[in-house]
Design a protein around this motif. Structure first.
Motif, PDB file in Angstrom:
ATOM      1  N   GLN A 256      88.172  66.211  42.602  1.00 38.06           N
ATOM      2  CA  GLN A 256      88.001  65.311  43.741  1.00 38.06           C
ATOM      3  C   GLN A 256      88.295  66.025  45.061  1.00 38.06           C
ATOM      4  O   GLN A 256      87.558  65.872  46.044  1.00 38.06           O
ATOM      5  N   PRO A 261      83.505  63.424  49.840  1.00 41.80           N
ATOM      6  CA  PRO A 261      83.244  62.037  49.425  1.00 41.80           C
ATOM      7  C   PRO A 261      81.760  61.678  49.400  1.00 41.80           C
ATOM      8  O   PRO A 261      81.307  60.933  48.521  1.00 41.80           O
ATOM      9  N   ASP A 262      80.989  62.207  50.351  1.00 40.66           N
ATOM     10  CA  ASP A 262      79.558  61.885  50.389  1.00 40.66           C
ATOM     11  C   ASP A 262      78.856  62.335  49.115  1.00 40.66           C
ATOM     12  O   ASP A 262      77.979  61.640  48.590  1.00 40.66           O
ATOM     13  N   ASN A 265      79.923  60.051  46.194  1.00 43.84           N
ATOM     14  CA  ASN A 265      79.266  58.754  46.315  1.00 43.84           C
ATOM     15  C   ASN A 265      77.780  58.847  45.987  1.00 43.84           C
ATOM     16  O   ASN A 265      77.210  57.942  45.357  1.00 43.84           O
ATOM     17  N   GLU A 266      77.154  59.932  46.396  1.00 43.20           N
ATOM     18  CA  GLU A 266      75.736  60.134  46.079  1.00 43.20           C
ATOM     19  C   GLU A 266      75.530  60.284  44.573  1.00 43.20           C
ATOM     20  O   GLU A 266      74.595  59.721  43.998  1.00 43.20           O
ATOM     21  N   ASN A 268      77.420  59.120  42.258  1.00 40.04           N
ATOM     22  CA  ASN A 268      77.743  57.842  41.605  1.00 40.04           C
ATOM     23  C   ASN A 268      77.063  56.690  42.337  1.00 40.04           C
ATOM     24  O   ASN A 268      77.675  55.653  42.624  1.00 40.04           O
ATOM     25  N   ALA A 269      75.780  56.855  42.624  1.00 40.32           N
ATOM     26  CA  ALA A 269      75.047  55.889  43.442  1.00 40.32           C
ATOM     27  C   ALA A 269      74.988  54.495  42.813  1.00 40.32           C
ATOM     28  O   ALA A 269      74.880  53.496  43.517  1.00 40.32           O
ATOM     29  N   TYR A 271      77.388  53.058  41.195  1.00 33.88           N
ATOM     30  CA  TYR A 271      78.734  52.476  41.132  1.00 33.88           C
ATOM     31  C   TYR A 271      78.802  51.149  41.885  1.00 33.88           C
ATOM     32  O   TYR A 271      78.254  50.997  42.972  1.00 33.88           O
ATOM     33  N   SER A 272      79.519  50.188  41.316  1.00 34.43           N
ATOM     34  CA  SER A 272      79.756  48.899  41.973  1.00 34.43           C
ATOM     35  C   SER A 272      81.227  48.526  41.812  1.00 34.43           C
ATOM     36  O   SER A 272      81.776  48.618  40.714  1.00 34.43           O
ATOM     37  N   ALA A 288      82.776  55.328  38.041  1.00 30.82           N
ATOM     38  CA  ALA A 288      83.073  56.531  38.821  1.00 30.82           C
ATOM     39  C   ALA A 288      84.309  57.249  38.282  1.00 30.82           C
ATOM     40  O   ALA A 288      84.368  58.486  38.253  1.00 30.82           O
TER      41      ALA A 288
END
Length: 398
Positions: A256, A261-262, A265-266, A268-269, A271-272, A288
């Motif tokens: 990590q 972070p971008d 996040n990309e 794990n697009a 992820y909710s 994630a």
């Protein structure tokens, strides 16, 4: 295989890097290399302790010229090893971590330079068959048992001094350059400070000249999960159940911290926050979290928990020159220097490299600074360094 190369392999196979066809062509032209062994009967650490019967792996690419003036040392990163370029055989799916920079006609041109790299003490990937290292998991010749925490604390200077011993054994009196990413940048700049008459150029990629309080605390967090694992047993776990869960938790933090972070996040697009499983079960994890856990577990079998603790401490103890302060250490440097931090690095933030650059500039030294631009954070030093290949090539030629 090393931590970042494994992560690199995951990203490539996921189609995330979008490498061009020219990059693919470069990969096909990788050198075929072999791992060699460097041995020392005894070695005295920076802290004055003695380590016996040291064995470390090393590799080289290109040929040493007649007057031995074309040597470039590559110093590796925290979870890396000496496999900086090439492949061990044609069937290898992944080349060395800087294969796109090192090789015939590349920025660090092996048609022109003799390039070498060495595994550090306490290398983390002790179960990788291509890693040769001495550390806590090694058998202490005095006791016939693994060292564990009786292994001496080691420093970046110790890594440098062992590299120097190999270089002297090869009859090399001066290095054309020392180049390294991340923890390798610490070794590179310490080379220039410790042995200023031996280093003509220094390149620091995603690096620093010292560890500040913020970064030292951050690295401490990598060690905490290992020490909290009951199987760690104060480092005495060899031949018993290893602290796998602590190691996995540590590797999750490292992963990590190394990524922006971008990018996470990309990746794990889908992820909710309101995923069904964690909504209905306090023990269930979000997708994630599973993603990062899976990647950490895939690497843990190659690594040793105590070795991570020793490398954490080596980094925490670091200041260029291993002197009273950064300014004093940098004042000894005679080499031309180039700093290439990543603008998006949240691990070794670019201000750390900029501090060293500013000090050297104020001291009237020949120094350059440019920032890598990418989406990977700290890993831009591997995935976003190619746009500065010509900067490196020109710096090595000046």
């Amino acid at each position: 295989m090393k931590f970042l190369v494994l992560l690199w392999s995951v990203i490539i196979t996921s189609g995330m890097l979008g490498f061009s066809s020219s990059a693919s062509a470069e990969a096909k032209e990788s050198l075929i290399v072999e791992k060699k062994i460097f041995e020392l009967e005894t070695f005295q650490t920076f802290a004055g302790k003695t380590i016996k019967q040291i064995k470390l792996g090393w590799e080289s690419y290109g040929e040493l010229n007649a007057d031995k003036s074309n040597a470039i040392l590559i110093t590796h990163y925290f979870t890396g090893n000496s496999h900086a370029a090439g492949k061990y055989n044609e069937s290898d799916t992944t080349a060395g971590y800087w294969d796109h920079l090192i090789g015939p006609g590349k920025a660090i041109d092996t048609n022109q330079y003799f390039v070498l790299s060495m595994d550090t003490l306490a290398n983390v990937a002790i179960n990788d068959p291509h890693v040769i290292t001495t550390g806590p998991a090694t058998i202490n010749p005095d006791t016939g048992k693994p060292y564990g925490l009786s292994f001496p604390v080691v420093t970046i200077r110790d890594f440098v001094n062992l590299q120097k011993a190999l270089i002297e054994q090869l009859g090399i009196k001066k290095l054309h350059a020392v180049v390294g990413p991340s923890m390798g940048s610490m070794q590179a700049i310490d080379w220039a400070a410790a042995y200023p008459n031996m280093v003509e150029r220094m390149v620091s990629v995603i690096g620093t000249g010292h560890l500040d309080a913020w970064t030292t605390i951050g690295l401490h967090q990598w060690a905490v999960p290992i020490k909290l694992d009951p199987n760690w047993n104060a480092g005495d776990y060899y031949g018993k159940q290893a602290p796998v869960e602590g190691l996995v938790a540590s590797l999750k933090l490292i992963t990590q911290n190394a990524l922006h972070p971008d990018f996470i996040n990309e990746t794990n697009a889908s992820y909710s926050p309101l995923e069904d499983a964690p909504l209905n079960d306090i023990l269930a994890q979000h997708s994630a979290v599973k993603w990062i856990d899976q990647r950490a577990r895939s690497r843990a079998s190659l690594m040793d928990a105590n070795h991570i603790l020793y490398l954490v401490r080596a980094c925490q103890l670091f200041v260029a020159g291993h002197d009273d302060n950064l300014e004093k250490g940098l004042s000894k440097i005679k080499a031309k220097t180039l700093f290439l931090p990543s603008a998006g690095d949240l691990l070794l933030m670019p201000r750390l490299a900029k501090t060293s650059y500013d000090v050297l500039k104020a001291q009237g030294k020949d120094t350059q600074y440019a920032e890598l631009k990418g989406k990977y954070g700290h890993l831009d030093g591997f995935f976003a360094v190619s746009p500065h290949a010509e900067t490196i090539r020109e710096f090595l030629a000046k």
